[in-house]
Structures are given as C-alpha cells and as structure tokens.
Design a protein around this motif. Structure first.
Motif, PDB file in Angstrom:
ATOM      1  N   GLU A  28       0.858  -1.189   0.000  1.00  0.00           N
ATOM      2  CA  GLU A  28       0.000   0.000   0.000  1.00  0.00           C
ATOM      3  C   GLU A  28       0.897   1.243   0.000  1.00  0.00           C
ATOM      4  N   PRO A  29       0.495   2.319  -0.659  1.00  0.00           N
ATOM      5  CA  PRO A  29       1.358   3.498  -0.813  1.00  0.00           C
ATOM      6  C   PRO A  29       1.354   4.460   0.373  1.00  0.00           C
ATOM      7  N   ASP A  30       0.653   4.103   1.448  1.00  0.00           N
ATOM      8  CA  ASP A  30       0.381   5.055   2.534  1.00  0.00           C
ATOM      9  C   ASP A  30       1.624   5.728   3.112  1.00  0.00           C
ATOM     10  N   ILE A  31       2.701   4.966   3.309  1.00  0.00           N
ATOM     11  CA  ILE A  31       3.896   5.540   3.947  1.00  0.00           C
ATOM     12  C   ILE A  31       4.540   6.599   3.051  1.00  0.00           C
ATOM     13  N   PHE A  32       4.503   6.389   1.749  1.00  0.00           N
ATOM     14  CA  PHE A  32       5.064   7.377   0.827  1.00  0.00           C
ATOM     15  C   PHE A  32       4.146   8.585   0.684  1.00  0.00           C
ATOM     16  N   LEU A  33       2.851   8.343   0.683  1.00  0.00           N
ATOM     17  CA  LEU A  33       1.886   9.443   0.639  1.00  0.00           C
ATOM     18  C   LEU A  33       2.010  10.310   1.897  1.00  0.00           C
ATOM     19  N   TYR A  34       2.264   9.664   3.031  1.00  0.00           N
ATOM     20  CA  TYR A  34       2.486  10.374   4.295  1.00  0.00           C
ATOM     21  C   TYR A  34       3.706  11.292   4.168  1.00  0.00           C
ATOM     22  N   GLY A  35       4.805  10.744   3.634  1.00  0.00           N
ATOM     23  CA  GLY A  35       6.024  11.536   3.473  1.00  0.00           C
ATOM     24  C   GLY A  35       5.834  12.720   2.554  1.00  0.00           C
ATOM     25  N   ALA A  36       5.164  12.477   1.416  1.00  0.00           N
ATOM     26  CA  ALA A  36       4.931  13.555   0.452  1.00  0.00           C
ATOM     27  C   ALA A  36       4.059  14.656   1.062  1.00  0.00           C
ATOM     28  N   GLU A  37       3.020  14.245   1.787  1.00  0.00           N
ATOM     29  CA  GLU A  37       2.119  15.220   2.411  1.00  0.00           C
ATOM     30  C   GLU A  37       2.864  16.077   3.427  1.00  0.00           C
ATOM     31  N   LYS A  38       3.705  15.436   4.244  1.00  0.00           N
ATOM     32  CA  LYS A  38       4.454  16.170   5.261  1.00  0.00           C
ATOM     33  C   LYS A  38       5.498  17.100   4.634  1.00  0.00           C
ATOM     34  N   LEU A  39       5.960  16.746   3.422  1.00  0.00           N
ATOM     35  CA  LEU A  39       6.901  17.610   2.689  1.00  0.00           C
ATOM     36  C   LEU A  39       6.170  18.698   1.902  1.00  0.00           C
ATOM     37  N   ASN A  40       4.830  18.644   1.929  1.00  0.00           N
ATOM     38  CA  ASN A  40       3.995  19.557   1.141  1.00  0.00           C
ATOM     39  C   ASN A  40       4.262  19.423  -0.350  1.00  0.00           C
ATOM     40  N   LEU A  41       4.407  18.167  -0.790  1.00  0.00           N
ATOM     41  CA  LEU A  41       4.659  17.883  -2.198  1.00  0.00           C
ATOM     42  C   LEU A  41       3.636  16.882  -2.730  1.00  0.00           C
ATOM     43  N   GLN A  42       3.432  16.916  -4.047  1.00  0.00           N
ATOM     44  CA  GLN A  42       2.605  15.914  -4.718  1.00  0.00           C
ATOM     45  C   GLN A  42       3.463  14.681  -5.016  1.00  0.00           C
ATOM     46  N   PRO A  43       2.847  13.485  -5.098  1.00  0.00           N
ATOM     47  CA  PRO A  43       3.625  12.286  -5.438  1.00  0.00           C
ATOM     48  C   PRO A  43       4.481  12.457  -6.698  1.00  0.00           C
ATOM     49  N   ALA A  44       3.934  13.125  -7.716  1.00  0.00           N
ATOM     50  CA  ALA A  44       4.655  13.296  -8.981  1.00  0.00           C
ATOM     51  C   ALA A  44       5.852  14.245  -8.868  1.00  0.00           C
ATOM     52  N   GLU A  45       6.006  14.866  -7.690  1.00  0.00           N
ATOM     53  CA  GLU A  45       7.168  15.729  -7.451  1.00  0.00           C
ATOM     54  C   GLU A  45       8.255  15.003  -6.649  1.00  0.00           C
ATOM     55  N   CYS A  46       8.037  13.701  -6.414  1.00  0.00           N
ATOM     56  CA  CYS A  46       8.958  12.934  -5.557  1.00  0.00           C
ATOM     57  C   CYS A  46       9.489  11.677  -6.253  1.00  0.00           C
ATOM     58  N   ILE A  47      10.718  11.314  -5.921  1.00  0.00           N
ATOM     59  CA  ILE A  47      11.308  10.047  -6.350  1.00  0.00           C
ATOM     60  C   ILE A  47      11.521   9.179  -5.119  1.00  0.00           C
ATOM     61  N   VAL A  48      11.030   7.956  -5.192  1.00  0.00           N
ATOM     62  CA  VAL A  48      11.165   6.991  -4.099  1.00  0.00           C
ATOM     63  C   VAL A  48      12.319   6.039  -4.393  1.00  0.00           C
ATOM     64  N   PHE A  49      13.168   5.819  -3.394  1.00  0.00           N
ATOM     65  CA  PHE A  49      14.250   4.837  -3.475  1.00  0.00           C
ATOM     66  C   PHE A  49      13.850   3.614  -2.660  1.00  0.00           C
ATOM     67  N   GLU A  50      13.845   2.449  -3.292  1.00  0.00           N
ATOM     68  CA  GLU A  50      13.388   1.215  -2.646  1.00  0.00           C
ATOM     69  C   GLU A  50      14.230   0.015  -3.076  1.00  0.00           C
ATOM     70  N   ASP A  51      14.357  -0.961  -2.179  1.00  0.00           N
ATOM     71  CA  ASP A  51      15.076  -2.192  -2.535  1.00  0.00           C
ATOM     72  C   ASP A  51      14.146  -3.399  -2.527  1.00  0.00           C
ATOM     73  N   ALA A  52      12.859  -3.183  -2.242  1.00  0.00           N
ATOM     74  CA  ALA A  52      11.910  -4.289  -2.137  1.00  0.00           C
ATOM     75  C   ALA A  52      10.852  -4.219  -3.229  1.00  0.00           C
ATOM     76  N   GLU A  53      10.431  -5.381  -3.697  1.00  0.00           N
ATOM     77  CA  GLU A  53       9.367  -5.445  -4.702  1.00  0.00           C
ATOM     78  C   GLU A  53       8.109  -4.754  -4.194  1.00  0.00           C
ATOM     79  N   SER A  54       7.758  -5.013  -2.926  1.00  0.00           N
ATOM     80  CA  SER A  54       6.562  -4.407  -2.350  1.00  0.00           C
ATOM     81  C   SER A  54       6.691  -2.893  -2.262  1.00  0.00           C
ATOM     82  N   GLY A  55       7.925  -2.399  -2.090  1.00  0.00           N
ATOM     83  CA  GLY A  55       8.168  -0.964  -2.018  1.00  0.00           C
ATOM     84  C   GLY A  55       7.979  -0.279  -3.363  1.00  0.00           C
TER      85      GLY A  55
END
Length: 220
Positions: free
Chosen positions: A146-173
């Motif tokens: 589920e994307p909730d943890i990344f959506l939480y981060g983007a919201e707290k940064l006052n950014l839209q998802p499309a303004e962020c790059i996520v770094f992940e090492d897991a398929e689920s991530g």
C-alpha cells in the motif's frame, strides 16, 4: 519537477538485513519452524506482523493474534539489541554521499520505512539531519505494497507524489511507489525491482548525476 526524495531504510540507507535474519532465525529455531534465506527474502519491505504470517504460512502453521504479537515482540527485542553495535560507519556505500548531495542542492527528503525501529537506526547512524520528515512503521496503519507511507512523506513535505522520487530495494516498495503515483528508483536485482522506473544494482551506482540524467525532463 522533482522537489523531493523519499527513502526506504533497510537495504537502501543501511543494511540491517543480517540482523533481521539472525533474529527471525533464532525465533523460528526456538519454535521448531523452518526458516532460511529464501523465506527471509519474502519479508523484505513488509511489516513485522505480516512477516510472522509469511513464516507461519511457510510452515503451514496458524497461531492466535495474541501469540503472533508475542513472537513479533520477541523477534523485535532480539533485533533491537543488535542495533547497539551500529555506528555512523554503517551506511551502505554511496548512501551518505547521496544524502549529502541532496542537502547541498536543497531537495526535500523524507524517510518512508516500514520499520518501527527507524528512529533508533537513524540515531545510531547519526543520520537525522539528512531528513525533513520521518515516516516509519508507526506513521501509518497500512504497510507496503500500500502506498500510505510514501503518501504520508509527500504530504508532510507539502509535495505531490509526482514531485517525488522513491528509493526502494523491495518489490513491495516499488509496488507501493507505483500505486501512489511516485517516480521510483529500485536498488537491487532486476527480478526484484526491475519494474521500477530506474534500477541500480547498488546505492554506490545511484548517484544524483545518474538519477538526473535518467529523469532529465523532471529537473530544471
């Protein structure tokens, strides 16, 4: 335009995989359950309680929610004890350099980890100054994919998802990043994170220069 970066912790900033494996293995041995590196790989990026369920399913065993919670706590105690040995030298190669570079260039940075021990790990690494927002296993109720943890981060940064790059090492991530509308960088083998927008074998290769070169239309 890209304004923010969100990082998973384990396997991206530092490698606590060996400590996790040892703790899960000890718990499983005490229960008389089968547990090996193949099962451990399925636990990458998911929550502690979900991990217990994977181990139970592998061993065709079931337990009450209370018993599962007790085992999860036991495993966590073993893992947390091992964190005392972690120091500021325990970044994965390239990770600290990238975080410093992002700070220098003024990007917003958040942590998006399923770990409930993320704050302890960051403290041991002396990494808090690199993050504007800490999102961890205590921040949201639904864990990856589920994307909730990344959506939480983007919201707290006052950014839209499309303004962020996520770094992940897991398929689920990577699945979570895609579900949330984020750009994604996978760290690891193609069979695990090949569905990311961009993939590197290691953090040492994932320099800001390389990321900007790939997403060149998204940086001013």
């Amino acid at each position: 335009m890209i304004k923010g970066f969100i990082f998973d912790l384990d396997g991206v900033i530092t490698d606590t995989a060996a400590s996790h494996y040892t703790a899960w293995k000890k718990m499983s041995d005490e229960m008389g359950w089968d547990f090996d590196h193949k099962v451990n790989d399925k636990l990458r990026g998911i929550s502690r309680m979900d991990s217990i369920q994977v181990i139970l399913d592998h061993n065709t065993t079931s337990l009450s929610e209370e018993a599962k919670a007790e085992l999860a706590a036991k495993k966590n105690d073993l893992y947390v004890a091992s964190l005392e040995n972690m120091t500021s030298e325990d970044y994965l190669p390239g990770a600290k350099e990238l975080l410093i570079h992002l700070r220098t260039e003024g990007f917003s940075v958040a942590l998006g980890s399923a770990s409930k021990n993320a704050i302890k790990v960051l403290k041991q690494l002396n990494a808090n100054a690199f993050f504007d927002v800490i999102g961890d296993g205590n921040s949201v109720s639904k864990s990856k994919p589920e994307p909730d943890i990344f959506l939480y981060g983007a919201e707290k940064l006052n950014l839209q998802p499309a303004e962020c790059i996520v770094f992940e090492d897991a398929e689920s991530g990577i699945d979570a990043a895609k579900a949330g509308g984020f750009y994604s960088v996978g760290i690891g083998p193609k069979e695990r994170v090949g569905h990311a927008d961009l993939r590197f074998d290691s953090m040492a290769e994932a320099t800001l220069f390389e990321v900007k070169a790939h997403f060149k239309n998204l940086f001013s």
